[in-house]
Write an enzyme that holds these catalytic residues in place. Structure first.
Site, PDB file in Angstrom:
ATOM      1  N   LYS A  54       0.827  -1.223   0.000  1.00  0.00           N
ATOM      2  CA  LYS A  54       0.000   0.000   0.000  1.00  0.00           C
ATOM      3  C   LYS A  54       0.857   1.268   0.000  1.00  0.00           C
ATOM      4  CE  LYS A  54      -4.178  -1.985   0.805  1.00  0.00           C
ATOM      5  NZ  LYS A  54      -5.425  -1.777   0.075  1.00  0.00           N
ATOM      6  N   SER A  65      -8.851   1.501   8.528  1.00  0.00           N
ATOM      7  CA  SER A  65      -8.182   1.195   9.791  1.00  0.00           C
ATOM      8  C   SER A  65      -7.055   0.212   9.530  1.00  0.00           C
ATOM      9  CB  SER A  65      -9.181   0.638  10.805  1.00  0.00           C
ATOM     10  OG  SER A  65      -9.838  -0.466  10.260  1.00  0.00           O
TER      11      SER A  65
END
Lengths: 311, 311
Positions: free
Chosen positions: A50, A75
């Site tokens: 990511k 989250s």
């Protein structure tokens, strides 16, 4: 978008990312009956691929946009990735998180100086809160998987893998929100002649498999899978890329995911998330299809709760 | 024994071992206040540095000795190392193991075609059984840590580490039977100008620490440590080397070992044995001593029971 775009993206994010190692295991090659090349994004900064998409999305902002910061609701790994990339680039990151998110995830974001804004745990509350931050501060919203710059950033893992192993026949990735497989499919299209891309998906959250069949974005009614990174569904930016360039999606059962994860941990001695094991489980499930081929697998990340392992 | 001997040993075992990677972590460097270089023997063949010593010991045999096979008594990494090295060299390996050894350890030896001979679980029974095998088949006995060829083989991990990082100020290893630290000390002596060697030892099994003080080989009355690879004591072949070339031994508490192990797992995303964490725990315990230095740590192995983790 063309090959040159992806080369520029890769060069631009290089100072912010690791060119992660590609590991092999003779024992797993024998077990799978093919030559496996594992691209270890579990060793990426903040522990997941990511970082690539987040870094690129922030680098793509104008100077003015950078001054106003970025916002996302997550989250998981994308929250950490946005926080770290923003920190490194001197940009403020607003991270919308459910109040009841685990403390360990909040702490991880705080480590990278992400500014947490709590909300209720529904998707509606998260979207509304992110919009409020956007409106109030002029922050740019970043989506974990359904945004061109994020997809292009993600493509760089496969670009590096193909640089190191140009002779790959197949690259597999897990499929969650679709950002990794879309980027990987673009990389394979532009940086190899024959390499195809296959997705691995849990049977328990097989929205992408069904979407490719129906020709529209399907969602999951239940997402009862250990591969917690893969519970999300595709988006309108990545789905067309997946339709065009991904060969197919293979589905695997929960016990197959756990077994594949255990093999990676025990034999390769590396810590990987359950999601990483999904494409490897797909290879083990359909060995004939991969027999003697050169198979790349993108291990998407390594942020696991050691107190809550499936074995 | 001189530098040339160790170069020959290294060249001889190269076809049987991996030159394992040296990993770094910016986050752990910040945490420790020094530059850490982790030599990842958890990625070694069969998962531990023991492969180096076992391979060298078998390669040192005469043709006649090879025909009669080798024998060792161990239920741990050395049993696997001897089995694998012997298999690769076409030599028969007799592994004396207690009847009640865990099935997983027996299976590991069988994977590498080691021939298991069961005995009672006392040290006396193991030694007597090994001697019987030696007498009956003419097999050569291999000791896990107290044998020159094993010590020389072990030295090659530090030789490779110093090749990659010639500027190391210190190398740390765990201390169990003394075979790894003795080999490492020889490597540092012959392959660097200033690099010193420090051992890490559990407070609960601090025989080497006490041996260096008393000047004779001490044993442990209890060995109540999670670092199960470090419960053994030194031997007459490695102790003189340790006395001569090792700077000192640092002792750490059990909770410090677990904390250091958790940091390695969570931050470096690699699977390492509790014993590996002992030298890293020593660095974290006495940060001032290592401040801003270039510190190598040999991560000795990665064979852990995932069902029995300390966190």
């Amino acid at each position: 978008m063309n090959k040159e775009t992806l080369i520029q993206v890769h060069n631009r994010i290089k100072p912010l990312i690791h060119n992660t190692p590609v590991l092999t295991s003779q024992l797993l090659n024998v077990k799978a009956g093919c030559n496996l090349y594992f691209k270890c994004e579990n060793f990426q900064k903040m522990g997941a691929f990511k970082m690539r998409g987040a870094a690129n999305a922030i680098l793509a902002l104008s100077d003015e946009e950078r001054l106003c910061g970025v916002v996302t609701h997550s989250s998981g790994n994308f929250a950490q990735a946005v926080s770290l990339a923003a920190q490194k680039l001197g940009v403020k990151a607003y991270i919308v998180m459910p109040k009841n998110a685990p403390q360990v995830k909040k702490d991880a974001v705080k480590t990278y100086e992400g500014h947490i804004i709590e909300c209720d745990s529904t998707l509606q509350a998260r979207e509304a809160t992110a919009k409020k931050v956007k409106d109030e501060y002029g922050a740019t919203f970043l989506h974990p998987s359904n945004q061109d710059e994020v997809i292009f950033g993600n493509s760089t893992a496969a670009i590096e893998l193909l640089e190191e192993q140009p002779n790959l026949d197949i690259i597999l990735t897990p499929v969650g929100g679709g950002g990794l497989i879309a980027g990987t499919a673009l990389a394979a299209h532009y940086f190899s002649d024959n390499c195809i891309v296959i997705g691995g998906e849990p049977m328990e959250a097989d929205d992408a498999y069904r979407s490719l069949i129906s020709g529209k974005i399907e969602t999951n009614e239940k997402t009862d899978t250990i591969a917690d990174g893969l519970r999300t569904h595709l988006g309108d930016r990545n789905f067309p890329i997946i339709q065009k360039y991904v060969d197919k999606i293979i589905r695997v059962e929960e016990n197959e995911i756990v077994e594949a994860m255990k093999l990676i941990w025990e034999r390769m001695k590396i810590i990987t998330e359950p999601s990483c094991a999904v494409p490897f489980a797909a290879v083990l499930k359909y060995k004939d299809e991969f027999k003697n081929k050169n198979v790349g697998i993108i291990l998407s990340g390594g942020n696991v709760d050691l107190k809550n392992l499936p074995f």
